[in-house]
Enzyme design. Structure first.
Site, mmCIF file in Angstrom:
data_model
loop_
_atom_site.group_PDB
_atom_site.id
_atom_site.type_symbol
_atom_site.label_atom_id
_atom_site.label_comp_id
_atom_site.label_asym_id
_atom_site.label_seq_id
_atom_site.Cartn_x
_atom_site.Cartn_y
_atom_site.Cartn_z
ATOM 1 C CE LYS A 60 -2.199 -0.466 4.040
ATOM 2 N NZ LYS A 60 -2.218 -1.555 4.315
ATOM 3 N NE ARG A 64 0.663 -4.478 10.949
ATOM 4 C CZ ARG A 64 2.038 -4.033 10.219
ATOM 5 N NH1 ARG A 64 2.964 -4.802 10.829
ATOM 6 N NH2 ARG A 64 1.922 -3.008 9.418
ATOM 7 N NE ARG A 81 7.055 -2.660 6.005
ATOM 8 C CZ ARG A 81 5.770 -2.844 6.080
ATOM 9 N NH1 ARG A 81 5.367 -2.114 4.751
ATOM 10 N NH2 ARG A 81 4.797 -2.094 6.927
ATOM 11 N NE ARG A 109 -5.279 -0.924 9.279
ATOM 12 C CZ ARG A 109 -4.201 -0.613 8.897
ATOM 13 N NH1 ARG A 109 -3.882 0.573 8.035
ATOM 14 N NH2 ARG A 109 -3.310 -0.823 9.569
ATOM 15 N NE ARG A 118 5.164 -0.034 10.609
ATOM 16 C CZ ARG A 118 4.734 -0.374 9.122
ATOM 17 N NH1 ARG A 118 4.689 0.454 8.290
ATOM 18 N NH2 ARG A 118 3.281 -1.356 9.623
HETATM 19 P P1 AMP Z 1 -0.140 0.648 8.506
HETATM 20 O O1 AMP Z 1 1.210 1.235 8.447
HETATM 21 O O2 AMP Z 1 -1.318 0.854 7.724
HETATM 22 O O3 AMP Z 1 0.090 -0.873 8.798
HETATM 23 O O4 AMP Z 1 -0.618 1.286 10.341
HETATM 24 C C1 AMP Z 1 0.371 0.718 11.360
HETATM 25 C C2 AMP Z 1 -0.469 0.514 12.301
HETATM 26 O O5 AMP Z 1 -1.629 1.604 12.491
HETATM 27 C C3 AMP Z 1 -1.635 -0.638 12.870
HETATM 28 O O6 AMP Z 1 -1.869 -1.611 13.028
HETATM 29 C C4 AMP Z 1 -3.170 -0.073 13.200
HETATM 30 O O7 AMP Z 1 -3.251 -0.265 14.596
HETATM 31 C C5 AMP Z 1 -3.065 1.384 13.169
HETATM 32 N N1 AMP Z 1 -4.089 1.854 11.845
HETATM 33 C C6 AMP Z 1 -3.612 3.053 10.845
HETATM 34 N N2 AMP Z 1 -4.773 3.006 10.175
HETATM 35 C C7 AMP Z 1 -5.258 2.810 11.106
HETATM 36 C C8 AMP Z 1 -6.955 2.908 10.732
HETATM 37 N N3 AMP Z 1 -7.391 3.115 9.857
HETATM 38 N N4 AMP Z 1 -7.643 2.243 11.994
HETATM 39 C C9 AMP Z 1 -7.430 2.101 12.964
HETATM 40 N N5 AMP Z 1 -5.945 1.640 12.975
HETATM 41 C C10 AMP Z 1 -5.451 2.408 11.947
#
Ligand code: AMP
Length: 222
Positions: A16, A174, A130, A91, A163
């Site tokens: 993404k 996740r 990553r 999400r 990360r």
């Molecule tokens: P990402 O970088 O998109 O994988 O996001 C990392 C973390 O941020 C996720 O595992 C969630 O804990 C939180 N997060 C990011 N976007 C959202 C969202 N739209 N709704 C809820 N939690 C989010």
């Protein structure tokens, strides 16, 4: 429409962030990653950051209302006309429904939802390998996109890190959260006939080209 958005939907590791960044450069759309916004808030030590950190560390989602308020505030404050790639948002169904009602009020249009499809094996490998630059956020992979010098960013010379939510146990969590939450989202956007499935296990140039072709072919993304 004064605001147009597209959504990138995909499991952790589906690409993404990388794809959204490239499509943003090619189209002039602003890349809005809720994950990046939350990590920035954590770095800044804001109230939002302190709340979000508790959820993120455990691989849980941040509460819907918090996330929607963060995104909608950003969209409302941006210049018009606004064009956005929403990466990692919505999400959950509640986020999608809240976004829908805000978009109706704001006369904003959701043009496409791109579902980035990749097998779990490929995803696991991508995530565990990553590495991210601490300073500029550039993304590497220990084998697929290695930096020239181990653990050092090619772009700015800063240290690369893994990360905390890319650790294997957190990744599995996740994946589970993603599968449960997105089933309904996929159906929701399929019903609106704006869901586009894209095979994201291919090299990113091919994936980007397909996305750009779809956006160019449909007047809805104007
Ligand atoms: P990402 O970088 O998109 O994988 O996001 C990392 C973390 O941020 C996720 O595992 C969630 O804990 C939180 N997060 C990011 N976007 C959202 C969202 N739209 N709704 C809820 N939690 C989010």
């Amino acid at each position: 429409m004064s605001i147009t958005a597209i959504i990138f939907l995909g499991a952790p590791g589906a690409g993404k962030g990388t794809l959204a960044a490239e499509v943003a450069v090619a189209t002039g759309y602003e890349h809005l990653s809720t994950g990046d916004m939350l990590r920035e808030a954590i770095k800044q030590g804001t109230e939002l950051g302190r709340t979000a950190e508790l959820y993120i560390k455990q691989g849980n989602l941040v509460p819907d209302d918090t996330i929607v308020a963060m995104v909608v505030n950003h969209l409302r404050q941006g210049p018009l006309p606004g064009r956005y790639i929403l990466d990692g948002f919505p999400r959950t169904m509640r986020q999608a429904e809240l976004l829908d009602s805000h978009f109706q009020q704001m006369q904003a249009k959701l043009a496409f939802v791109f579902l980035l499809d990749v097998s779990r094996e490929v995803l696991f490998d991508r995530l565990t390998g990553r590495r991210v630059c601490r300073k500029c956020g550039a993304i590497y992979h220990v084998r697929n996109i290695p930096p020239k010098r181990a653990d050092i960013c090619d772009a700015c010379g800063s240290e690369l890190f893994q990360r905390p939510d890319d650790m294997p146990e957190v990744i599995l969590k996740r994946f589970d959260v993603f599968t449960k939450q997105t089933r309904d989202l996929i159906a929701f956007y399929e019903q609106q006939a704006i869901l586009m499935r894209v095979d994201s296990s291919r090299p990113k140039e091919q994936v980007v080209a397909e996305i750009l072709k779809i956006m160019a072919a449909e007047p809805r993304a104007d």
